[in-house]
Design an enzyme around this catalytic site. Structure first.
Site, PDB file in Angstrom:
ATOM      1  N   HIS A   1      37.422  -8.101  -2.974  1.00 34.84           N
ATOM      2  CA  HIS A   1      36.461  -8.243  -1.873  1.00 34.84           C
ATOM      3  C   HIS A   1      36.876  -9.431  -1.006  1.00 34.84           C
ATOM      4  O   HIS A   1      36.821  -9.382   0.213  1.00 34.84           O
ATOM      5  CB  HIS A   1      35.053  -8.530  -2.415  1.00 34.84           C
ATOM      6  CG  HIS A   1      34.359  -7.328  -2.985  1.00 34.84           C
ATOM      7  ND1 HIS A   1      34.169  -6.172  -2.267  1.00 34.84           N
ATOM      8  CD2 HIS A   1      33.765  -7.118  -4.188  1.00 34.84           C
ATOM      9  CE1 HIS A   1      33.496  -5.295  -3.015  1.00 34.84           C
ATOM     10  NE2 HIS A   1      33.244  -5.844  -4.186  1.00 34.84           N
TER      11      HIS A   1
ATOM     12  N   HIS B   1      38.346  -8.083  -9.366  1.00 31.14           N
ATOM     13  CA  HIS B   1      37.450  -7.298  -8.513  1.00 31.14           C
ATOM     14  C   HIS B   1      36.936  -8.149  -7.347  1.00 31.14           C
ATOM     15  O   HIS B   1      37.067  -7.778  -6.183  1.00 31.14           O
ATOM     16  CB  HIS B   1      36.284  -6.785  -9.375  1.00 31.14           C
ATOM     17  CG  HIS B   1      35.259  -5.992  -8.614  1.00 31.14           C
ATOM     18  ND1 HIS B   1      35.171  -4.626  -8.704  1.00 31.14           N
ATOM     19  CD2 HIS B   1      34.279  -6.365  -7.751  1.00 31.14           C
ATOM     20  CE1 HIS B   1      34.194  -4.195  -7.920  1.00 31.14           C
ATOM     21  NE2 HIS B   1      33.620  -5.234  -7.337  1.00 31.14           N
ATOM     22  N   GLU B   2      36.378  -9.292  -7.668  1.00 32.20           N
ATOM     23  CA  GLU B   2      35.812 -10.147  -6.618  1.00 32.20           C
ATOM     24  C   GLU B   2      36.902 -10.659  -5.676  1.00 32.20           C
ATOM     25  O   GLU B   2      36.672 -10.810  -4.478  1.00 32.20           O
ATOM     26  CB  GLU B   2      35.027 -11.315  -7.219  1.00 32.20           C
ATOM     27  CG  GLU B   2      33.830 -10.913  -8.092  1.00 32.20           C
ATOM     28  CD  GLU B   2      32.873  -9.911  -7.450  1.00 32.20           C
ATOM     29  OE1 GLU B   2      32.798  -9.873  -6.202  1.00 32.20           O
ATOM     30  OE2 GLU B   2      32.227  -9.144  -8.190  1.00 32.20           O
TER      31      GLU B   2
ATOM     32  N   HIS C   1      39.730  -8.746   1.372  1.00 35.25           N
ATOM     33  CA  HIS C   1      39.260  -7.903   2.475  1.00 35.25           C
ATOM     34  C   HIS C   1      38.663  -8.788   3.574  1.00 35.25           C
ATOM     35  O   HIS C   1      38.831  -8.542   4.763  1.00 35.25           O
ATOM     36  CB  HIS C   1      38.194  -6.943   1.934  1.00 35.25           C
ATOM     37  CG  HIS C   1      38.002  -5.697   2.743  1.00 35.25           C
ATOM     38  ND1 HIS C   1      37.005  -4.802   2.475  1.00 35.25           N
ATOM     39  CD2 HIS C   1      38.664  -5.197   3.805  1.00 35.25           C
ATOM     40  CE1 HIS C   1      37.069  -3.803   3.344  1.00 35.25           C
ATOM     41  NE2 HIS C   1      38.064  -4.020   4.157  1.00 35.25           N
TER      42      HIS C   1
HETATM   43 ZN    ZN Z   1      32.168  -5.037  -5.811  1.00 35.99          ZN
END
Ligand code: ZN
Length: 711
Positions: A495, A491-492, A498
């Site tokens: 980010h 998940h991290e 991105h």
């Molecule tokens: Zn998040």
């Protein structure tokens, strides 16, 4: 006219580690708490000077003189301040905390003064209307348009006569929000239930019993004590066989901060949030009307991806309709299990649901979390994660040696196929004293084109709190992490990608900057999907002792347990989202009185939920997300972003049908170009459409969650 020259650091300040890194990366281990005040004072002075210069009548309203010079000065301040707040999160000491707290008000005051600076607003408007505007890049235009929008939402266009009221509304809202959360906390703290006979706690795990005994000791009580804080409350609901104990705790929990509290918790009436909610809704309504908007929901989505109030309402009601049959199925299954296996003959009650669900899960899907964990040594997981990223996005991740703040922290470079470095990131994996809990990605530096034409490349922090490696018999064990931890890491990293793979050169919209709030979780949740793919797990796992990959059989068990009771959980989230949404769009706050807010929540539950809302439940009185946490008319965004990420991932599943692998580089390239690289430089809805070739739809999320007929 500004005649003073731009402030330059003294020789002494040039050696300050919070100044000396310039555009590079900070040497974190060199930073001392005593460096903070002189560095930040100086950078604030520099930034203020840049603002004064920007608003000077002789300063031309063009990109270089206005936006870029302002960006330069505020970036320097923001980056040094970012280093300090990062250290405060990962390497806290009393001295650092004090120095940080000391400067915090000055720094916040500076940044909020920017949004209130009307002369600056005029300059941005001038630039927007100038002939030069048309010649700017899309990203540069977006930076300016976002600024103008934020000025307007901050009340800049209001007539002077209305400004004091507008400011008062903000202040009152802040006070009410604070009071709301204080009441919830007081109500949660204000209840203790003491058990004197251990047999009443049958079913509770040992650690929950030990914690209850500790709590009793702290309170100078005999026996075992339970509070309404989640870690104390929830194990009772999940494990206690004693039904009347569960009921007592449940009733206390759902009546917190309400008019019923004195009856169930000996709570105080001062903590009742009923009136507070009405007042907040009235103020929000007034604020929206002052800005010329129909309601607060319309105000909330102005800077977001959702395009209209109706669109969100339809999204939620359609989602509710589609998931309801699956929630009903879960509910019936739970009721049946409670009746036949748990001897709950008079019908399952709200205080039975967590207990019955836990037992049902054990009966159907039990496997040992600890056994599973042995298959995920951190180095192997990282190798797997990097493998996924390298295959999909055609980059190389290599170890780098940037200075760090702790010996466990690693740094990496990300380069393209030609070996050109695109970005760097730090990974701080383990929990330790002085480090805040949870996991997050933060930007240490954003991508931008510098005044001299060079490109500054992005740097990110990935911070997790995995269990640190342990020494057994003098030997350091391989650190293994749970599957949940693996999901967090992916998940991290989403980010992170991105932020790191952006190609935008205007800082305000590069990477994660300027991305709409309801779309920001797209790239992160997207990455989580790979943690459930056999082809990924097979390569990413190696048993800590035997080195063998995850057995297929254990993988099947994980998959089966993944969507357990997901119909009920999904519908619950949607009902909460709809309650938030309708309170901010269809509720007449001005004339509403008494229990009007509760009644809205009841009507929505009656129409959409399958679990009846108990008469005494006042859950809305503790809905801090929307009354104290910045999610007002924004709770929908959790589900909204999940739809986007699942639908984006479905493109890879579709590719896999043709190529046999979800790690499809062709689709990866399109995802990278259309979603990751553009960052906040264009609306997320356009980026999604450019990637997927159509509008997002909910089908993939329903299918992944076991909520469709074809799942
Ligand atoms: Zn998040």
């Amino acid at each position: 006219m500004t005649t003073s020259t731009f402030p330059k650091p003294s020789t002494e300040l040039q050696k300050n580690p919070l100044i000396s890194f310039g555009r590079g990366v900070c040497d974190y281990s060199e930073v001392k708490p005593s460096d903070i005040e002189p560095a930040i004072d100086f950078l604030l002075e520099q930034a203020q000077h840049a603002v004064d210069h920007a608003v000077d009548p002789t300063t031309p309203a063009n990109w270089n003189d206005l936006v870029e010079s302002l960006e330069d000065a505020t970036e320097s301040l923001g980056r040094s301040w970012g280093v300090i707040s990062h250290l405060n999160s990962v390497a806290d000491t009393p001295e650092l905390r004090a120095a940080y707290g000391e400067m915090m008000p000055k720094v916040s005051a500076f940044f909020s003064s920017l949004g209130q600076n009307l002369a600056l607003y005029q300059k941005f408007k001038e630039l927007n209307q100038s002939a030069g505007f048309a010649k700017l890049s899309t990203a540069q235009k977006k930076v300016i348009e976002n600024s103008l929008r934020d000025f307007r939402l901050g009340g800049a266009e209001l007539p002077d006569s209305q400004k004091p009221r507008f400011a008062a509304i903000q202040d009152e809202q802040a006070l009410l929000g604070k009071a709301f959360s204080d009441h919830v906390l007081d109500a949660t703290d204000g209840f203790i239930h003491v058990v004197h006979d251990l047999t009443e706690l049958t079913g509770l795990p040992e650690d929950a019993i030990a914690a209850a005994s500790d709590l009793a000791r702290q309170k100078n009580l005999q026996g075992w004590a339970f509070s309404l804080h989640f870690p104390s409350y929830y194990p009772v609901m999940q494990y206690a066989e004693n039904r009347s104990l569960r009921r007592l705790m449940y009733e206390a929990y759902v009546t917190r901060a309400s008019e019923l509290a004195p009856q169930y918790t000996k709570g105080k009436l001062d903590w009742d949030n009923t009136q507070n909610m009405l007042e907040q809704l009235r103020l929000r309504d007034e604020e929206a009307h002052m800005l010329g908007l129909a309601n607060y929901a319309a105000l909330s989505i102005t800077p977001k991806m959702a395009s209209s109030v109706e669109e969100v309402d339809l999204f939620l009601t359609d989602f509710a309709r589609k998931s309801k049959p699956f929630a009903q199925r879960d509910w019936d299954e739970l009721g049946e299990f409670a009746k036949t296996e748990l001897g709950i003959a008079d019908g399952i009650q709200p205080w039975d649901t967590a207990f019955a669900a836990e037992r049902l899960k054990q009966a159907r899907y039990a496997f040992s979390e600890n056994e599973l964990k042995q298959y995920f040594p951190l180095p192997k997981v990282l190798e797997g994660l990097f493998g996924v990223i390298q295959t999909l996005f055609e980059v190389q991740i290599k170890k780098a040696d940037l200075p760090t703040w702790h010996q466990d922290v690693q740094s990496f470079s990300v380069s393209n196929a030609a070996g050109h470095v695109l970005a760097y990131f730090y990974l701080d994996p383990y929990a330790r004293p002085g480090k805040r809990g949870g996991a997050w990605m933060d930007d240490a530096r954003g991508r931008r084109e510098l005044p001299n034409g060079e490109i500054q490349i992005p740097v990110a922090y990935l911070v997790c709190n995995f269990a640190p490696p342990v020494t057994v018999d003098g030997e350091l064990r391989q650190p293994t992490i749970t599957h949940d931890d693996v999901i967090t890491l992916f998940h991290e990293s989403g980010h992170g990608l991105h932020h790191l793979l952006t190609q935008v050169t205007a800082l305000g919209v590069s990477g994660i900057n300027g991305v709409e709030w309801d779309a920001v979780e797209l790239p992160s949740q997207f990455m989580e999907n790979f943690c459930w793919e056999w082809e990924v797990l097979e390569k990413m796992t190696a048993h800590a002792e035997t080195g063998k990959p995850l057995p297929r059989e254990l993988f099947e068990k994980m998959l089966a347990a993944k969507n357990f009771q997901n119909g009920l959980m999904t519908l619950r989230q949607i009902v909460m989202s709809l309650t938030d949404w309708r309170l901010h769009s269809r509720f007449d706050a001005k004339s509403a009185q008494g229990q009007a807010v509760l009644n809205v929540s009841r009507e929505i539950a009656a129409e959409f939920n399958v679990i009846p809302q108990p008469e005494i439940s006042r859950w809305i009185n503790t809905f801090s997300h929307i009354f104290a946490g910045g999610y007002a008319a924004g709770y929908y965004s959790y589900k909204w972003a999940e739809v986007l990420s699942a639908d984006a991932y479905a493109a890879f599943e579709e590719a896999a049908k043709l190529t046999g692998s979800v790690l499809d580089a062709k689709t990866g390239k399109r995802y990278r170009t259309e979603i990751l690289e553009v960052g906040g430089s264009r609306p997320a809805a356009e980026s999604f459409k450019a990637f997927r070739g159509r509008e997002p739809n909910v089908d993939a999320l329903l299918r992944h969650g076991g909520l469709s007929a074809t799942a």
